[in-house]
Every structure is written in C-alpha cells, then in structure tokens.
Design an enzyme around this catalytic site. Structure first.
Site, PDB file in Angstrom:
ATOM      1  N   SER A 147       0.889  -1.130  -0.016  1.00 22.95           N
ATOM      2  CA  SER A 147      -0.140  -0.021  -0.021  1.00 22.95           C
ATOM      3  C   SER A 147       0.891   1.121   0.076  1.00 22.95           C
ATOM      4  O   SER A 147       0.453   2.392  -0.296  1.00 22.95           O
ATOM      5  CB  SER A 147      -1.034   0.248   1.319  1.00 22.95           C
ATOM      6  OG  SER A 147      -0.266   0.163   2.465  1.00 22.95           O
ATOM      7  N   LYS A 185       1.236   3.919   7.444  1.00 19.10           N
ATOM      8  CA  LYS A 185       0.316   4.807   6.480  1.00 19.10           C
ATOM      9  C   LYS A 185       0.878   6.259   6.469  1.00 19.10           C
ATOM     10  O   LYS A 185       1.486   6.545   7.679  1.00 19.10           O
ATOM     11  CB  LYS A 185      -0.965   4.795   6.766  1.00 19.10           C
ATOM     12  CG  LYS A 185      -1.823   3.375   6.533  1.00 19.10           C
ATOM     13  CD  LYS A 185      -1.789   3.322   4.759  1.00 19.10           C
ATOM     14  CE  LYS A 185      -2.682   2.139   4.539  1.00 19.10           C
ATOM     15  NZ  LYS A 185      -1.948   0.533   5.023  1.00 19.10           N
TER      16      LYS A 185
END
Length: 227
Positions: A147, A185
């Site tokens: 990701s 993230k």
C-alpha cells in the site's frame, strides 16, 4: 505467534480460572486490557481459539478453557491489578536481548496494506543505516503489503522508526487502530479527524476519530535487501 494483546488476554483468562475456577466476563476482560468495547475482546478470543490456545465450552455461561500457553509465556507481575495498560506496538514484554552499539531491535512485522495484528516479539537486530541522531529510541519492522509503494516502501523492506506518540500531518507512521490493529500509513489531520493515507491508488484512505488512532512511531529510514 501471539500479539501482545492476545498474550495479555490469554494470561489474564488463565490466571482468573486458576484463582476462581471460572473464566472472566467480557466486561472484566475489556477492563483488564483497557479496551473501549467488547468487540475487541470478541476478536481477540476468536484469534486465540483459531490458534488453538483456548476453546469455548458449549451450553455453559462464561465457559472458556485454556488449552495451552506459549512456551515463552511469563505472566507479567500484578497482571490482574493492571489498570494502566495501554496498547504498545513495540514494547517487548519479555526479557530484552542485550543491545549492541549501532544495532536497532527488529520487533516484528507491520502491514502496508490492510491492518494486521502486529507481532510483538523481538526478532533480532538490524544494523543502523547511519546518520540517525543519537539519543533517540528506534525500532525496526518488516513491511508486509504494497500500500506504500508510491512512497518507495516495498513488500519485504525493513523500516526504521523513531519511537514517538506524536506526528505531523504528512508523516509516515506506525498507527495502532482501536488498540488492536497496526498499519504503516501517511498520517493526515482533517479537522478533528485523523486520516491514514496509502501511497497506492488501489487502497482507500481511512478516516478515524482521534481517540481511535495511536501513533507508535515515525518513519526515519528504510533498509532494502537485494537477493
């Protein structure tokens, strides 16, 4: 291998059954682990059951049986009285290995994808990439998932993080969601909310209330090995 949360709950259940002959209620387990809701306890119990550490006994209230404990399980002192417990992604709950100058502890894996339960066990040490300010506390995690590929972080990379519970908007962080699931993230603050943003268009940005996200570390370096 168990996460710290799973191990904490397993030992709490085991101690309570030894003391009283009855497994603790979900409310007692929630309080002992300082979780916000019983849904987190349900997920932890399901994970322990799937891994063969406990089983639920049919047709009996509050019926859990501990089948085994991890080989490394050492119940923490005053486990039943702990009320100041806070989720800690990188706190090693066992005896720490001796630190070697220029080395950083590798404490497990972190998701760069959908959040996963982080492994809370020291898996060795990695050499410091150099150039890091002295006096700060660092730890390393192995990346799982893709990701963050557009930020140059690939599956299998080792990320070096500074241990901190604060971050600026735009920082890449290890974030703990609801005290249970960990992910790598980019953090963005949107008013009173916190957004965890992927660096891959295949993954959606997730937005949470500020009380649901706890920063555990900030990315400062990356190690990549070429086989």
């Amino acid at each position: 291998m168990l996460t710290t949360k799973q191990k904490e709950l397993l030992l709490f259940i085991n101690d309570r059954i030894k003391d009283t002959g009855v497994s603790p209620s979900f409310d007692e387990m929630k309080e002992a682990l300082d979780l916000a809701s019983k849904s987190g306890i349900h997920r932890l119990i399901t994970a322990l059951e799937e891994r063969g550490f406990i089983r639920r006994l049919a047709n009996r209230a509050r019926a859990l049986e501990v089948l085994k404990l991890p080989d490394s399980a050492i119940p923490p002192p005053n486990a039943r009285q702990r009320r100041d417990f806070r989720p800690a992604l990188v706190t090693n709950q066992g005896a720490e290995a001796p630190r070697i100058a220029g080395m950083i502890p590798l404490v497990g894996r972190i998701a760069a994808g959908s959040p996963i339960s982080a492994i809370q066990q020291e898996n060795g040490q990695v050499a410091s990439p150099g150039g890091l300010p002295e006096g700060d506390d660092y730890f390393a995690l192995e990346v799982q998932g893709d990701s963050m590929i557009q930020a140059g972080i690939l599956n299998g990379d080792t990320v070096i993080l500074k241990r901190t519970n604060t971050a600026q908007t735009g920082d890449i962080v290890v974030a703990l969601i609801d005290g249970e699931e960990a992910t790598l993230k980019r953090l963005r603050r949107k008013g009173a909310s916190v957004a965890l943003e992927a660096a891959n268009p295949a993954f959606e940005t997730r937005i949470f209330g500020p009380d649901r996200v706890e920063v555990q570390g900030r990315l400062v370096a990356l190690i990549r090995r070429y086989e």
